[in-house]
Write an enzyme that holds these catalytic residues in place. Structure first.
Site, PDB file in Angstrom:
ATOM      1  N   LYS A 216      42.994  42.593  44.305  1.00 18.86           N
ATOM      2  CA  LYS A 216      41.760  41.989  43.795  1.00 18.86           C
ATOM      3  C   LYS A 216      41.102  41.121  44.865  1.00 18.86           C
ATOM      4  O   LYS A 216      41.772  40.549  45.734  1.00 18.86           O
ATOM      5  CB  LYS A 216      42.046  41.163  42.533  1.00 18.86           C
ATOM      6  CG  LYS A 216      42.515  42.003  41.343  1.00 18.86           C
ATOM      7  CD  LYS A 216      41.396  42.831  40.752  1.00 18.86           C
ATOM      8  CE  LYS A 216      41.863  43.827  39.701  1.00 18.86           C
ATOM      9  NZ  LYS A 216      42.239  43.195  38.449  1.00 18.86           N
ATOM     10  N   ARG A 252      50.639  45.747  37.196  1.00 16.74           N
ATOM     11  CA  ARG A 252      49.834  46.947  37.449  1.00 16.74           C
ATOM     12  C   ARG A 252      49.408  46.908  38.916  1.00 16.74           C
ATOM     13  O   ARG A 252      48.650  46.023  39.324  1.00 16.74           O
ATOM     14  CB  ARG A 252      48.619  46.975  36.518  1.00 16.74           C
ATOM     15  CG  ARG A 252      47.773  48.234  36.620  1.00 16.74           C
ATOM     16  CD  ARG A 252      46.635  48.182  35.610  1.00 16.74           C
ATOM     17  NE  ARG A 252      45.838  49.402  35.601  1.00 16.74           N
ATOM     18  CZ  ARG A 252      44.824  49.659  36.426  1.00 16.74           C
ATOM     19  NH1 ARG A 252      44.447  48.750  37.334  1.00 16.74           N
ATOM     20  NH2 ARG A 252      44.161  50.796  36.352  1.00 16.74           N
TER      21      ARG A 252
END
Length: 272
Positions: A216, A252
């Site tokens: 991210k 994840r």
């Protein structure tokens, strides 16, 4: 009836990411070809992923949606190639979920937490599938424009508790549901790290927590690049380990081997 999700995915478990898209934030295009996507998925499972999450619609900041037909065109060949292997479907559309479950997917990962398609809850309930409910402020096209919270953790917790109650009321057994705070989905850098810092407040909801911090942009921005679009593998592993230590069950991730090995080292230290 499936076994409880915490038995199917004991702490810590890793979910591999396979985006069958041309425009996902960190790997868009890499697995757009179905054959490439299937190869990537098999490699992730060999590296220790408990399940591979296949998605055909990008939800990166600023992304536009695609039709159900286009999403199906992207994911069906991949799911057909992976039949018999542990797969989840990353979708908010009932028809895509139905077709994926028909092809052996066992979990529906819905970034809208059953708000995007009123028929999705019925599909999940009817098929007895596992379900992940994620928090997102706004929607992908605009979610990063100016996210604001009085208390991000408290507000995310209230949202997830409400959506969990809704899902159970629709006939989805609570023991088949996990929750995702939605790192990067309508959150600033500070919000994302606060959610991991106080993850214990989300585990108090009584359901396994999935965290998707892998690559991210927040991880790139804490390294000094305010315009970063992605983060490094090393930073991803660091954030993942911090999430695990604070109670996350599922991570994840894009880089499965590195996370699996790091988690093995942490478990060895704890066991010792």
């Amino acid at each position: 009836m499936r076994e409880p999700i915490e038995n199917r995915f004991p702490r810590p478990s890793v979910m591999g990411v396979v985006n069958v898209t041309p425009d996902s934030f960190s790997d868009g295009g890499v697995n757009f070809d179905p054959d490439d996507a299937a190869v990537s998925a098999r490699r992730m499972l060999e590296e220790g992923a408990a399940i591979v999450d296949v998605g055909g619609e990008s939800t990166r900041p600023g992304s536009e949606g695609v039709s159900a037909d286009e999403e199906l065109r992207r994911v069906i060949p991949v799911l057909e190639a992976l039949q018999g292997l542990p797969v989840s479907i990353d979708t908010a559309k009932a028809e895509v979920a139905r077709r994926a479950l028909d092809l052996g997917a066992e979990l529906v990962n819905d970034v809208t937490a059953l708000r995007g398609d009123p028929k999705l809850a019925d599909v999940v309930a009817e098929r007895g599938a596992y379900l992940c409910l994620m928090h997102m402020q706004g929607e992908p096209r605009t979610m990063q424009a100016d996210p604001r919270y009085e208390d991000v953790v408290a507000e995310v917790a209230r949202f997830l508790e409400e959506r969990l109650t809704f899902a159970v009321a629709q006939g989805i057994p609570e023991e088949l549901i996990c929750l995702d705070p939605g790192i990067g989905f309508g959150k600033t850098v500070e919000h994302n790290f606060e959610l991991v810092r106080r993850l214990d407040e989300l585990t108090k909801l009584g359901r396994p927590i999935l965290v998707g911090f892998s690559r991210k942009s927040s991880l790139g921005r804490i390294m000094g690049d305010p315009a970063a679009k992605t983060g490094t593998t090393a930073a991803s592993v660091g954030a993942g380990i911090a999430a695990y230590e604070r109670g996350a069950t599922l991570l994840r991730v894009h880089d499965v081997r590195e996370h699996v090995e790091a988690l093995a080292a942490v478990r060895a230290v704890v066991a010792g």
